[in-house]
Motif scaffolding. Structure first.
Motif, PDB file in Angstrom:
ATOM      1  N   SER A 140     -14.767  35.186  -6.694  1.00  0.00           N
ATOM      2  CA  SER A 140     -13.584  34.340  -6.726  1.00  0.00           C
ATOM      3  C   SER A 140     -12.561  35.022  -7.622  1.00  0.00           C
ATOM      4  O   SER A 140     -12.898  35.451  -8.727  1.00  0.00           O
ATOM      5  N   PRO A 141     -11.321  35.165  -7.163  1.00  0.00           N
ATOM      6  CA  PRO A 141     -10.333  35.936  -7.923  1.00  0.00           C
ATOM      7  C   PRO A 141     -10.223  35.552  -9.393  1.00  0.00           C
ATOM      8  O   PRO A 141     -10.111  36.421 -10.257  1.00  0.00           O
ATOM      9  N   MET A 142     -10.314  34.273  -9.690  1.00  0.00           N
ATOM     10  CA  MET A 142     -10.157  33.827 -11.069  1.00  0.00           C
ATOM     11  C   MET A 142     -11.263  34.348 -11.981  1.00  0.00           C
ATOM     12  O   MET A 142     -11.082  34.516 -13.185  1.00  0.00           O
ATOM     13  N   PHE A 143     -12.437  34.632 -11.390  1.00  0.00           N
ATOM     14  CA  PHE A 143     -13.594  35.069 -12.168  1.00  0.00           C
ATOM     15  C   PHE A 143     -13.906  36.555 -11.995  1.00  0.00           C
ATOM     16  O   PHE A 143     -14.990  37.018 -12.364  1.00  0.00           O
ATOM     17  N   GLY A 144     -12.979  37.286 -11.424  1.00  0.00           N
ATOM     18  CA  GLY A 144     -13.115  38.737 -11.325  1.00  0.00           C
ATOM     19  C   GLY A 144     -14.345  39.173 -10.562  1.00  0.00           C
ATOM     20  O   GLY A 144     -14.599  38.704  -9.458  1.00  0.00           O
ATOM     21  N   ASP A 145     -15.127  40.054 -11.163  1.00  0.00           N
ATOM     22  CA  ASP A 145     -16.286  40.646 -10.488  1.00  0.00           C
ATOM     23  C   ASP A 145     -17.569  39.842 -10.652  1.00  0.00           C
ATOM     24  O   ASP A 145     -18.620  40.240 -10.162  1.00  0.00           O
ATOM     25  N   GLN A 146     -17.524  38.721 -11.360  1.00  0.00           N
ATOM     26  CA  GLN A 146     -18.743  37.952 -11.589  1.00  0.00           C
ATOM     27  C   GLN A 146     -19.228  37.286 -10.306  1.00  0.00           C
ATOM     28  O   GLN A 146     -18.443  36.726  -9.536  1.00  0.00           O
TER      29      GLN A 146
END
Length: 427
Positions: free
Chosen positions: A357-363
Motif C-alpha cells: 500500500s503506497p502509504m506503507f511503502g515496501d512493507q
C-alpha cells in the motif's frame, strides 16, 4: 463453492423442465430470472449506511450485466431506526440490508433475516477468519449475515518518528518491543522522558479496552453478569498507563487523536485497518511515511454485515450477491481499492508476500494483521455484549481518572448494569 453451484444449476434445470413455459418468472418488484443458460437477471435493492457498497454493486453488475442493483445509503445515526421501521411494517423492505457490529444481534435473531445456512452459505465461510464468520450467526448457530472484511487493528506509526523515539522503524522489531503491556508501560515512560513530556507512546489508556474487548469472555452467561478476571488486571494496567503519562490522554476518534496521527505527538496509534482516511495524504505526501506493527493482542473494530430479507421475492439473486461479496474476486478487489482487510483467510495468504500500500511503502502490511486475527475468539453476538462493554468503559474510565479502587469500580458497574438490564442476575 463449485460443488454448491453445480448442485444449484442442476436444480434450476430440473425445475425448468417441470415448469414448462411458465411466464411468471418475474414479479412487479423485479425478482430473479434465470434462463436456461443460467443467465443471472433481475433487480436488487440494498439498504446501507456505508457508501462503498456502491462500488460493490458496480462490480457485481460488471460480473452479471443483466442484474441491476439499487443502493440506498442512509446516515448512520438514522439507519437502524429506518431499517427497523420498514421491517416491522413490511413495506418497501430492501432485498438485502446492512448491519453494523454494534447492533447485529437484534436483527439476525429476528424473523426478518433469512437463514443463509439453509441456502448453502456454510461453504462460503469455511475459509473465513473465525471471528468474522461467527459474528454472522444467530443464537442457534445458523448464518444470518456475512461480511466481506475483518476490520482488524494494529499500531500505525510514522517511520521517522519511530526511529527518533524507538531507535528503529522496523515493524517486526517494534512489534517485539510492545508485545506486552509491561513493555508498553516501560517504553512509554522512556518516550515521555526523552521528549520532555511532549511526545507519548500511545494515544489513550482506552487502547487497552479496544485490544481486550473481544479477547475476554462474554459478559453474560446463562442470564447472569460475569466479569472476566482479566478486566480487573486490565484496570490496573490502564491506571499505570494513565498515571505515568504513557498515553497522550486523547480518546479514540477525538479531534486531537486525529491530529496526533499526523503530527507525531503519539508514536504508536492503535488503528483499525479501514481508518486510513484519518491520515493527511494530500498530494500523496503520506506515501511511504507509515509503518504497521502488531499490538500485544489481536483486535478488531466494527464490521459491516449483510443479510437477506426473509420475505424478499428476489432471494436467488440476493444470495448471488452474498456469494459475490464472500468471494476471492471481490475481496481481492476491495483490498486493492480500499486497503480493507479481507474476511477470507485465503485472500490473506495469497497476498502476504506481495501486497503493498503506497502509504506503507515496501512493507507487506497484511502480515501483522494476519498473525493476530487468527487467534481472536470466535464469539457469536448477543444482546448484552456491546452495551455492557460500553458501561464498563464508562465506569472504569472514570475510575482511572479518579484513581479509584477496583472494588468501587465494580460496585458502580454492577449498579449500572442492573439498572439497564433488570432481568440479569447480578451478584
Amino acid at each position: 463453492m463449485k460443488k454448491w453451484l453445480s448442485i444449484l444449476f442442476t436444480a434450476v434445470l430440473v425445475l425448468s423442465l417441470f415448469s414448462g413455459c411458465s411466464k411468471n418468472d418475474e414479479t412487479a418488484s423485479g425478482s430473479t430470472n434465470k434462463s436456461n443458460n443460467n443467465k443471472v437477471e433481475g433487480k436488487l435493492t440494498i439498504w446501507t449506511f456505508f457508501g462503498q457498497v456502491k462500488d460493490m454493486a458496480a462490480q457485481f453488475e460488471k460480473k452479471y450485466p443483466d442484474a441491476k442493483v439499487e443502493v440506498k445509503v442512509f446516515p448512520g445515526d438514522q439507519y437502524q431506526t429506518k431499517l427497523l421501521n420498514v421491517l416491522q411494517t413490511g413495506k418497501d423492505v430492501p432485498d438485502i440490508f446492512d448491519l453494523e457490529r454494534g447492533y447485529i444481534d437484534k436483527f439476525i435473531n429476528s424473523k426478518y433475516a433469512a437463514n443463509l445456512s439453509d441456502m448453502g452459505a456454510e461453504d462460503l465461510v469455511k475459509d473465513y477468519v473465525p471471528y468474522v464468520q461467527a459474528l454472522g450467526r444467530d443464537t442457534k448457530g445458523d448464518l444470518k449475515a456475512i461480511s466481506d472484511h475483518s476490520s482488524p487493528g494494529a499500531f500505525w506509526y510514522i517511520r521517522e518518528n519511530a526511529k527518533k523515539y524507538l531507535g528503529t522503524d522496523d515493524p517486526e522489531k517494534i512489534s517485539e518491543m510492545v508485545d506486552s503491556y509491561d513493555k508498553i508501560i516501560e517504553l512509554g515512560k522512556k518516550v515521555n522522558k526523552d521528549s520532555n513530556g511532549k511526545v507519548h507512546l500511545i494515544s489513550h489508556f482506552g487502547d487497552v479496552y479496544n485490544l481486550e474487548a473481544y479477547n475476554t469472555k462474554p459478559w453474560v452467561k446463562d442470564g447472569k453478569l460475569t466479569i472476566d478476571p482479566a478486566w480487573k488486571k486490565n484496570y490496573e494496567i490502564q491506571k499505570e498507563i494513565f498515571n505515568n503519562n504513557v498515553d497522550a490522554k486523547l480518546e479514540f476518534f477525538s479531534a486531537g487523536w486525529g491530529n496526533a496521527i499526523n503530527d507525531g505527538s503519539v508514536v504508536l496509534t492503535a488503528m483499525p485497518a479501514w481508518a486510513g482516511f484519518m491520515v493527511d495524504n494530500k498530494d500523496n505526501k503520506a506515501n511511504g511515511k507509515f509503518g504497521v506493527a502488531k499490538t500485544p493482542k489481536g483486535f478488531y473494530m466494527g464490521g459491516t454485515y449483510r443479510s437477506i430479507y426473509e420475505q424478499s421475492p428476489n432471494k436467488d439473486l440476493a444470495y448471488k450477491f452474498i456469494e459475490f461479496i464472500a468471494s476471492k474476486e471481490w475481496q481481492q478487489h476491495n483490498l486493492e481499492a480500499t486497503g480493507n482487510m479481507p474476511g477470507l483467510l485465503t485472500v490473506y495468504k495469497d497476498n502476504l508476500e506481495t501486497f503493498k500500500s503506497p502509504m506503507f511503502g515496501d512493507q507487506n502490511i497484511l502480515k501483522p494483521y494476519y498473525e493476530t486475527v487468527k487467534d481472536i475468539p470466535a464469539y457469536k453476538p448477543d444482546k448484552y455484549g456491546e452495551e455492557v462493554l460500553s458501561k464498563w468503559r464508562k465506569v472504569a474510565g472514570q475510575g482511572i481518572k479518579d484513581n479509584a479502587d477496583i472494588k468501587e469500580v465494580i460496585k458502580d458497574f454492577k449498579k449500572e448494569v442492573k439498572n439497564t438490564f433488570p432481568e440479569l442476575k447480578v451478584d
